[in-house]
Design a protein around this motif. Structure first.
Motif, PDB file in Angstrom:
ATOM      1  N   GLU A 140     -26.218   8.523  -4.369  1.00  0.00           N
ATOM      2  CA  GLU A 140     -26.193   7.259  -3.640  1.00  0.00           C
ATOM      3  C   GLU A 140     -25.181   6.296  -4.256  1.00  0.00           C
ATOM      4  O   GLU A 140     -24.480   5.573  -3.550  1.00  0.00           O
ATOM      5  N   ALA A 141     -25.080   6.307  -5.578  1.00  0.00           N
ATOM      6  CA  ALA A 141     -24.095   5.454  -6.245  1.00  0.00           C
ATOM      7  C   ALA A 141     -22.679   5.876  -5.870  1.00  0.00           C
ATOM      8  O   ALA A 141     -21.796   5.027  -5.669  1.00  0.00           O
ATOM      9  N   LEU A 142     -22.435   7.176  -5.749  1.00  0.00           N
ATOM     10  CA  LEU A 142     -21.107   7.659  -5.353  1.00  0.00           C
ATOM     11  C   LEU A 142     -20.778   7.234  -3.931  1.00  0.00           C
ATOM     12  O   LEU A 142     -19.622   6.912  -3.614  1.00  0.00           O
ATOM     13  N   VAL A 143     -21.784   7.229  -3.077  1.00  0.00           N
ATOM     14  CA  VAL A 143     -21.598   6.735  -1.709  1.00  0.00           C
ATOM     15  C   VAL A 143     -21.130   5.281  -1.736  1.00  0.00           C
ATOM     16  O   VAL A 143     -20.200   4.884  -1.012  1.00  0.00           O
ATOM     17  N   GLN A 144     -21.746   4.489  -2.572  1.00  0.00           N
ATOM     18  CA  GLN A 144     -21.381   3.078  -2.688  1.00  0.00           C
ATOM     19  C   GLN A 144     -19.986   2.908  -3.287  1.00  0.00           C
ATOM     20  O   GLN A 144     -19.232   2.019  -2.888  1.00  0.00           O
ATOM     21  N   GLN A 145     -19.637   3.766  -4.251  1.00  0.00           N
ATOM     22  CA  GLN A 145     -18.306   3.695  -4.856  1.00  0.00           C
ATOM     23  C   GLN A 145     -17.222   3.930  -3.803  1.00  0.00           C
ATOM     24  O   GLN A 145     -16.216   3.222  -3.751  1.00  0.00           O
ATOM     25  N   ALA A 146     -17.412   4.936  -2.976  1.00  0.00           N
ATOM     26  CA  ALA A 146     -16.425   5.235  -1.938  1.00  0.00           C
ATOM     27  C   ALA A 146     -16.351   4.110  -0.907  1.00  0.00           C
ATOM     28  O   ALA A 146     -15.265   3.735  -0.450  1.00  0.00           O
ATOM     29  N   ALA A 147     -17.503   3.563  -0.548  1.00  0.00           N
ATOM     30  CA  ALA A 147     -17.537   2.484   0.442  1.00  0.00           C
ATOM     31  C   ALA A 147     -16.774   1.261  -0.045  1.00  0.00           C
ATOM     32  O   ALA A 147     -16.157   0.543   0.754  1.00  0.00           O
ATOM     33  N   ALA A 148     -16.773   1.023  -1.347  1.00  0.00           N
ATOM     34  CA  ALA A 148     -16.066  -0.126  -1.905  1.00  0.00           C
ATOM     35  C   ALA A 148     -14.567  -0.032  -1.676  1.00  0.00           C
ATOM     36  O   ALA A 148     -13.857  -1.047  -1.702  1.00  0.00           O
ATOM     37  N   GLU A 149     -14.058   1.192  -1.416  1.00  0.00           N
ATOM     38  CA  GLU A 149     -12.631   1.383  -1.169  1.00  0.00           C
ATOM     39  C   GLU A 149     -12.326   1.664   0.296  1.00  0.00           C
ATOM     40  O   GLU A 149     -11.204   2.045   0.644  1.00  0.00           O
ATOM     41  N   GLY A 150     -13.319   1.486   1.159  1.00  0.00           N
ATOM     42  CA  GLY A 150     -13.065   1.597   2.589  1.00  0.00           C
ATOM     43  C   GLY A 150     -13.226   2.975   3.176  1.00  0.00           C
ATOM     44  O   GLY A 150     -12.696   3.253   4.266  1.00  0.00           O
ATOM     45  N   ALA A 151     -13.947   3.859   2.497  1.00  0.00           N
ATOM     46  CA  ALA A 151     -14.188   5.200   3.023  1.00  0.00           C
ATOM     47  C   ALA A 151     -15.683   5.489   2.984  1.00  0.00           C
ATOM     48  O   ALA A 151     -16.458   4.780   2.350  1.00  0.00           O
ATOM     49  N   ARG A 152     -16.076   6.553   3.672  1.00  0.00           N
ATOM     50  CA  ARG A 152     -17.487   6.941   3.698  1.00  0.00           C
ATOM     51  C   ARG A 152     -17.653   8.306   3.042  1.00  0.00           C
ATOM     52  O   ARG A 152     -16.983   9.273   3.426  1.00  0.00           O
ATOM     53  N   LEU A 153     -18.531   8.367   2.052  1.00  0.00           N
ATOM     54  CA  LEU A 153     -18.892   9.630   1.428  1.00  0.00           C
ATOM     55  C   LEU A 153     -20.283  10.004   1.905  1.00  0.00           C
ATOM     56  O   LEU A 153     -21.249   9.279   1.666  1.00  0.00           O
TER      57      LEU A 153
END
Length: 328
Positions: A140-153
């Motif tokens: 879930e943290a990795l999902v949030q990390q990617a979202a912070a840069e404008g992408a969806r994991l």
């Protein structure tokens, strides 16, 4: 600017460039170059390193350069400066992907320092993982990390969906393996034992025989028509790990660069918690399979990366070109 400040800025620029050179790239092709003018770094695509047959539009090249751009930003922050970034600043210069210059003084937060510490340690994995689980909280943290840069994991949780992704990967790898041109493009980046080259995939980083995973995810055949590579242990790890798709809402050059930055932020965060990634881009190199993934598994978003996340104790070395080859 006084002499002391100029020297400090030069050290910051040098540290940022060293970090950029450690970014992941397709086949470790390192398809980037940099130009330095004062306090500003230009990030440029090295089109001579583009995969002309499997990546004709340069999508994977720009994702790779996006990862390098994220490393530049992170290193600058850790050196005490807020980076000022312009992506695709000049439409008349398509190879100029971004400029980044030193902004105001800033104190790096704990998370930035955490990511920066992993830039040198992060490695790409090319086999199975152990059966140790990747914690859901970390995913879930990795999902949030990617979202912070404008992408969806998106982690692929349903076993049926995982099998679909694995089957598409296997089908794409089989078709590409029958294509001599595509096979030669892959082995262009496979390095023999003892090679002095500082790019590509060294022989100790890929297996002679494709590594088995459960379910089976086809690996690149870097050992095509030769016996280079490593021999897997009989007790080698075979778990596929957590399968995840990195997507963007659009499919522009700017979004490819954003995907690269999102990918690298997630990879560094994962590395800090003992998790590695293996990449599978074969299906994404075939337009009809990529479109199938977009419509059926990605909710209409554009898949930019297929990866597996897991835990391995099989650490490999890394090769990188010296800065003298990268910087004007």
């Amino acid at each position: 600017m006084n002499t002391r400040t100029a020297e400090e800025h030069a050290l910051v620029i040098h540290a940022a460039l060293e970090a950029a050179a450690l970014a992941p790239s397709v086949h470790n092709s390192q398809p980037w170059s940099f130009a330095v003018s004062g306090d500003e770094i230009s990030v440029r695509a090295d089109v001579d390193r583009k995969l002309r047959f499997s990546d004709p539009a340069g999508r994977q090249l720009l994702i790779s350069c996006g990862a390098a751009l994220f490393n530049l930003r992170t290193a600058m922050r850790c050196q005490g400066y807020e980076p000022v970034v312009r992506v695709l600043p000049d439409p008349d210069r398509p190879a100029l992907l971004a400029t980044i210059r030193l902004g105001d003084k800033a104190v790096p937060d704990e998370h930035t320092q955490l990511l920066n510490a992993e830039i040198e340690r992060r490695r790409t994995h090319r086999a199975g993982f152990t059966n140790l689980p990747v914690p859901d909280r970390l995913v879930e943290a990795l999902v949030q990390q990617a979202a912070a840069e404008g992408a969806r994991l998106t982690p692929v949780r349903a076993p049926e969906a995982v099998r679909i992704v694995a089957a598409l990967t296997e089908a794409a790898q089989y078709v590409q393996a029958q294509d001599r041109v595509l096979s030669l493009e892959v082995i262009r980046w496979a390095r023999p034992p003892g090679s002095a080259r500082k790019d590509g995939v060294p022989a100790d980083a890929y297996p002679v025989e494709p590594a088995e995973t459960d379910p089976p995810f086809a690996q690149r055949d870097y050992a095509w028509r030769h016996d280079w590579g490593t021999t897997a242990d009989q007790d080698a790890s075979t778990s596929a790990g957590v399968v995840a798709l990195l997507t963007t809402t659009g499919d522009t050059r700017e979004e490819w660069i954003a995907a690269g930055q999102a990918l690298q932020q997630a990879l560094l965060h994962a590395c800090a918690h003992g998790v590695s990634a293996a990449f599978h881009t074969q299906a994404l190199e075939m337009p009809h399979l990529r479109e199938f993934l977009r419509q059926e598994l990605c909710s209409g978003e554009y898949p930019q990366m297929i990866m597996r996340l897991g835990i391995t104790f099989d650490a490999k070395g890394a090769v990188r070109r010296p800065l003298s080859d990268l910087v004007d």
